[in-house]
Design an enzyme around this catalytic site. Structure first.
Site, short mmCIF file in Angstrom:
data_model
loop_
_atom_site.label_atom_id
_atom_site.label_comp_id
_atom_site.label_asym_id
_atom_site.label_seq_id
_atom_site.Cartn_x
_atom_site.Cartn_y
_atom_site.Cartn_z
N ARG A 25 0.84 -1.19 0.00
CA ARG A 25 0.00 0.00 0.00
C ARG A 25 0.88 1.25 0.00
O ARG A 25 1.99 1.26 0.51
CB ARG A 25 -0.98 0.00 1.17
CG ARG A 25 -0.33 0.11 2.54
CD ARG A 25 -0.48 1.49 3.15
NE ARG A 25 0.22 1.58 4.42
CZ ARG A 25 1.45 2.03 4.54
NH1 ARG A 25 2.12 2.41 3.47
NH2 ARG A 25 2.04 2.12 5.72
N SER A 73 -3.32 11.65 3.52
CA SER A 73 -2.92 10.96 4.74
C SER A 73 -1.52 11.40 5.19
O SER A 73 -1.26 11.59 6.38
CB SER A 73 -2.93 9.44 4.52
OG SER A 73 -2.51 8.75 5.67
N LYS A 90 -0.75 13.46 8.69
CA LYS A 90 0.23 12.97 9.67
C LYS A 90 1.30 14.02 9.92
O LYS A 90 1.73 14.22 11.07
CB LYS A 90 0.86 11.67 9.17
CG LYS A 90 1.74 10.98 10.19
CD LYS A 90 2.09 9.56 9.76
CE LYS A 90 2.81 8.80 10.85
NZ LYS A 90 3.08 7.38 10.46
N ALA A 91 1.74 14.70 8.87
CA ALA A 91 2.77 15.74 9.01
C ALA A 91 2.26 16.88 9.89
O ALA A 91 2.99 17.38 10.76
CB ALA A 91 3.18 16.26 7.64
N GLU A 104 8.27 0.40 4.70
CA GLU A 104 7.95 -0.33 5.92
C GLU A 104 7.52 -1.74 5.56
O GLU A 104 6.62 -1.93 4.75
CB GLU A 104 6.84 0.36 6.71
CG GLU A 104 6.53 -0.37 8.02
CD GLU A 104 5.29 0.14 8.72
OE1 GLU A 104 5.38 0.48 9.91
OE2 GLU A 104 4.21 0.18 8.08
N GLU A 148 -9.24 -5.48 13.71
CA GLU A 148 -8.97 -4.40 14.65
C GLU A 148 -8.89 -3.06 13.95
O GLU A 148 -9.36 -2.03 14.46
CB GLU A 148 -7.65 -4.71 15.38
CG GLU A 148 -7.37 -3.82 16.59
CD GLU A 148 -6.55 -2.58 16.25
OE1 GLU A 148 -6.39 -1.72 17.12
OE2 GLU A 148 -6.07 -2.49 15.10
#
Length: 230
Positions: free
Chosen positions: A69, A75, A79-80, A165, A180
């Site tokens: 992904r 997004s 986040k920044a 990642e 979850e």
């Protein structure tokens, strides 16, 4: 009314640490995201080669399936802003290391370590960080290996080392994490305590299932000797 958000011009090496505005935003962001997509493709190629090799040349494959992904621009910006990261491509690359992600699902926890070792031992892969949530599960019971690795991408005029990642986890834990994640967003990050407790119990059940299935596999097939090329 405020003007457009500043952005780094990724096409001009002289402005690496400078902010620019206007049309540069879209151009810089498009190139920025493309480089991460290239990095995903490099990692996916490496993993799929390993998967195909094991499926055709060995009696056992530790890799069940693989997915990837790429974070959306919105997004990344959200986040920044939450983390007060400067809106430059250089700062985003340095401080947000999960823009590109690859998930590897395996049968057993021992396979997760095996896969991580095989990938880490490749000469053009640099491991930046490793978080071992198998040995040290998160408070909610989540177990997985998380690695930040850098892989080179070869462009027409340069070579860029890009961060990806890697999440490596079992089939049982992947099912748990998927559920979850959906619940997490259903409750807008504020999951009721009773549901959190049930999720933690379910994670413990999944962990016990992993251990039991690995023992059964070893009893039937013999304990697998996991090694990597030197």
């Amino acid at each position: 009314m405020t003007g457009p958000k500043p952005w780094l011009d990724s096409h001009d090496p002289e402005t690496t640490g400078q902010l620019v505005e206007g049309k540069e935003l879209r151009a810089g962001l498009a190139r920025f995201m493309l480089n991460y997509q290239f990095a995903i493709e490099e990692i996916m190629t490496k993993i799929n080669i390993l998967k195909t090799e094991f499926e055709h040349l060995h009696d056992y494959s530790p890799i069940e399936h693989v997915s990837s992904r790429l974070k959306s621009p919105d997004s990344i910006l959200d986040k920044a802003r939450r983390r007060e990261i400067p809106l430059t491509l250089a700062a985003l690359s340095e401080h947000i290391t999960d823009i590109a992600g690859v998930r590897i699902v395996c049968s057993f926890n021992a396979d997760a370590y095996w896969i991580a070792q095989m990938i880490s031992s490749q000469q053009d892969i640099t491991v930046v960080t490793t978080k071992d949530y198998i040995a040290n599960p998160k408070a909610n019971g989540y177990k997985s290996l998380h690695l930040i690795v850098k892989v080179p991408i070869f462009l027409s005029e340069s070579i860029q080392d890009m961060a990806v990642e890697l999440q490596i986890r079992t089939v049982a834990m992947d099912f748990w994490a998927s559920l979850e994640h959906k619940i997490y967003y259903k409750y807008d990050h504020a999951i009721p305590a009773a549901i959190l407790a049930e999720l933690q119990e379910a994670a413990e059940v999944a962990s016990r299932l992993d251990s039991k299935m690995e023992r059964i596999h070893d009893d039937v097939h013999g304990k697998l000797i996991r090694s990597t090329r030197s």
